[in-house]
Design an enzyme around this catalytic site. Structure first.
Site, PDB file in Angstrom:
ATOM      1  N   ARG A   1       2.113  42.035 -34.618  1.00 43.56           N
ATOM      2  CA  ARG A   1       1.239  41.974 -35.804  1.00 43.56           C
ATOM      3  C   ARG A   1       0.693  43.566 -36.212  1.00 43.56           C
ATOM      4  NH1 ARG A   1      -3.303  37.833 -34.441  1.00 43.56           N
ATOM      5  NH2 ARG A   1      -3.185  39.224 -32.577  1.00 43.56           N
TER       6      ARG A   1
ATOM      7  N   ASP B   1     -15.641  34.712 -39.463  1.00 44.14           N
ATOM      8  CA  ASP B   1     -13.995  34.638 -38.674  1.00 44.14           C
ATOM      9  C   ASP B   1     -14.107  33.466 -37.794  1.00 44.14           C
ATOM     10  OD1 ASP B   1     -11.630  35.943 -37.765  1.00 44.14           O
ATOM     11  OD2 ASP B   1     -12.623  35.844 -35.958  1.00 44.14           O
TER      12      ASP B   1
ATOM     13  N   GLU C   1     -12.834  32.003 -43.065  1.00 41.23           N
ATOM     14  CA  GLU C   1     -11.632  32.398 -42.484  1.00 41.23           C
ATOM     15  C   GLU C   1     -11.220  31.084 -41.644  1.00 41.23           C
ATOM     16  OE1 GLU C   1      -8.725  33.391 -40.051  1.00 41.23           O
ATOM     17  OE2 GLU C   1     -10.492  33.008 -39.126  1.00 41.23           O
TER      18      GLU C   1
END
Length: 654
Positions: A520, A284, A326
């Site tokens: 989100r 990430d 990512e």
């Protein structure tokens, strides 16, 4: 490669390994270490060669790699060897993924395991489980603020549950993907707590400053990731009386990779999860790994060196494990996370195709493929042995990171077009059926992103509320059209949980004070398994979407042309509503598939002469591989219904 300095250090390191380590069976480890040592040494030296403790840190690095190799399960070691022999395994058309939150999908990890049959029913054989590690209560950035890299959060289960899930998936021929958050920790992590208590060793694990002088220099060029909820890139910590770099949120402290101890700690974490049974590790926020004054602190050269070093070290200890980068950045930058000047991925084998995702959403809003076609033509060529992760929705927002030059080439004003897209998907544009919400508005730049579930963004929620059957079917057709694109484009298609049955926005997040300011959470649903039983109810929305996707996935797995060997060619048709490309079987170049998508609400035609002699198609023999039927034709014009797609092949070659 033989090089005297590194070879001498190599010998010393082997002599300095702990006696209990040297007693183990390290045959494969020594072979791989010898093959990769010069690259590992060179990268480590580029990053840390000026330090007095360089040799000590190199010895510690190899010790960690050896210890993780020793603890690696024999079954996983056998899988390493198998994948080394089948080195293109991640390019196969048989891979179809799904990303999900364990607690949203099925409460916890044992629950996920109990529903593996559901995923197999759909055809999913690669499962990405979003972060499951221990996090703070309340605000945790959706699980990306890690307070312990080696402990599973209580609500998800235990380490044993992870290992049992991985074993069960291997028996079913399924691959497990897990997250490793490499850029930052929670401020509740033990390292951060020790730093707060004044421990200099752990203060060096982060970017910590006595006053604002250096932070202010960084801020001159660093953009803000979450300008609404976490403006700026530094947070003052009252307990320390110091400033900490916090690029994402105030409670996420950025790790300092200019300290080799941090690199070694995080490599150890990566190998720890590889040994728990992860087939693929999603790294990430890799674009943020190196910080440098006077830059955006994204996509720095040293960040790529760190990823190359992680890859080389993993190749020694767990070579069967692949990496996902990512990095949601511009196409010219994202392509670098495969590794430059190579054929084989030197960094990550897989990267998110965020550009394709955003371009698909543009086509939905405009009902044409002008920008989609323009943007894909300018997408840089990837390495032969690397692949895209193609997706429509994910746990995050939709960013509009198109290149202004592409927007202009498609005939739009860049700023006005981005505003149109935000207005369209948040329902502010006249006649828009979308029900999204804005996210991450930056009042300084005017930038804004979009939240919402796939089904609600394409109009299914509004259609159901109005009882308009035609609008419901149109929305279903758009959902299937978008999935047809990611399943055929080239790469690993990654579905998002709930999309396979048309799950709508989940607004229950508004009742949770820790989530209410983050839209989100609308697209991070909790699955209602009773509702999913409607997939067996003929004519239901769930049945129409699920069965169509199931059929598409099954067909995809049978088409060698859909394996990802840079075997895609875009076709210019002169019809702005159509997106058309060919895929060819890399082993049998004459065997081709033509993919056609109509993004308009009216029927469109494709002149088959535009295909030239690609595949030597005979007009009367064309068949859609999904339905097995011949498409509607008028003379040499192929007719494509509204929001429809075809995977076309000349059956003589199949």
């Amino acid at each position: 490669m033989y090089e005297p300095v590194s070879h001498s250090l190599f010998n010393r390191i082997l002599e300095d390994l702990k006696p209990e380590t040297r007693k183990q069976d390290l045959r494969y480890f020594y072979i791989r270490l010898g093959a990769n040592f010069y690259a590992i040494y060179s990268l480590f030296h580029q990053l840390y060669g000026g330090r007095a403790d360089f040799d000590t840190q190199m010895t510690r690095l190899v010790q960690v790699m050896a210890e993780r190799h020793i603890e690696r399960d024999d079954e996983l070691k056998a899988l390493d060897i198998q994948r080394q022999e089948d080195h293109n395994w991640f390019l196969s058309q048989e891979l179809v993924g799904m990303a999900l939150y364990a607690d949203g999908f099925a409460k916890d990890l044992p629950g996920v395991q109990s529903h593996l049959g559901y995923l197999q029913e759909l055809g999913v054989n690669l499962l990405h489980i979003m972060p499951i590690l221990k996090c703070p209560q309340g605000a945790s950035d959706g699980g990306y603020a890690i307070s312990d890299f080696r402990q599973v959060g209580e609500r998800f289960g235990t380490l044993e549950d992870v290992e049992e899930l991985a074993r069960s998936m291997r028996l079913r021929g399924m691959l497990l993907t897990l997250d490793v958050v490499v850029n930052h920790t929670s401020d509740e992590h033990q390292w951060a707590q020790l730093a707060r208590q004044g421990d200099k060793q752990y203060q060096d694990y982060y970017y910590i400053f006595d006053n604002r002088n250096v932070p202010d220099m960084f801020e001159e060029t660093m953009p803000e990731v979450f300008p609404e909820q976490a403006p700026g890139n530094f947070t003052y910590d009252e307990q320390m009386g110091k400033w900490v770099m916090t690029v994402f949120n105030t409670y996420q402290w950025d790790l300092n990779y200019s300290n080799p101890a941090v690199f070694i700690e995080m490599l150890d974490v990566i190998l720890f999860w590889a040994n728990r049974g992860a087939d693929i590790l999603r790294l990430d926020a890799v674009a943020f790994l190196w910080k440098k004054i006077g830059t955006t602190c994204q996509n720095e050269h040293e960040a790529h060196l760190i990823l190359q070093l992680m890859k080389d070290c993993c190749q020694v200890t767990a070579p069967g494990v692949a990496y996902i980068a990512e990095a949601i950045v511009a196409p010219v930058e994202i392509i670098k996370y495969f590794g430059e000047d190579a054929v084989i991925a030197k960094e990550c084998e897989v990267a998110y195709n965020a550009t394709f995702m955003a371009l698909l959403w543009d086509a939905v809003a405009t009902k044409n493929a002008k920008l989609l076609d323009q943007g894909i033509r300018n997408l840089p060529q990837k390495l032969d042995r690397a692949t895209w992760l193609n997706y429509i929705r994910c746990h995050d927002d939709i960013g509009l990171g198109f290149d202004d030059r592409d927007i202009a080439a498609a005939g739009y004003d860049p700023r006005a077009h981005r505003q149109f897209l935000v207005n369209y998907f948040t329902g502010k544009f006249d006649s828009s059926p979308a029900r999204g919400e804005p996210f991450g508005e930056n009042k300084k730049t005017g930038d804004m992103r979009i939240s919402g579930s796939l089904a609600s963004l394409v109009g299914l929620e509004a259609a159901i509320d109005s009882g308009d059957e035609k609008a419901i079917q149109d929305s279903i057709d758009v959902i299937l059209l978008l999935h047809s694109m990611i399943l055929s484009f080239g790469g690993i298609p990654l579905l998002y949980y709930g999309d396979e049955v048309g799950t709508l926005n989940d607004r229950s997040y508004l009742d949770d004070v820790s989530k209410a300011n983050d839209s989100r959470w609308m697209n991070r649903p909790r699955i209602n398994w009773e509702k999913l039983e409607r997939r067996y109810q003929h004519g239901s929305v769930e049945q129409r979407i699920f069965d169509a996707l199931k059929k598409m996935i099954a067909v995809r797995k049978l088409i060698p042309a859909f394996a990802d060997f840079n075997n895609r060619e875009l076709i210019e048709t002169g019809n702005p509503h159509l997106f058309v490309f060919t895929r060819n079987d890399w082993l049998q170049g004459f065997s081709q598939v033509v993919v056609v998508g109509n993004f308009d609400s009216t029927p469109q035609s494709l002149n088959l002469n535009d295909l030239g002699n690609r595949g030597q198609f005979q007009f009367t023999e064309l068949r859609d591989l999904v339905t097995g039927e011949a498409p509607a034709m008028f003379k040499n014009q192929l007719v494509i219904p509204p929001f429809h797609f075809y995977w076309l092949s000349d059956q003589r070659h199949n």
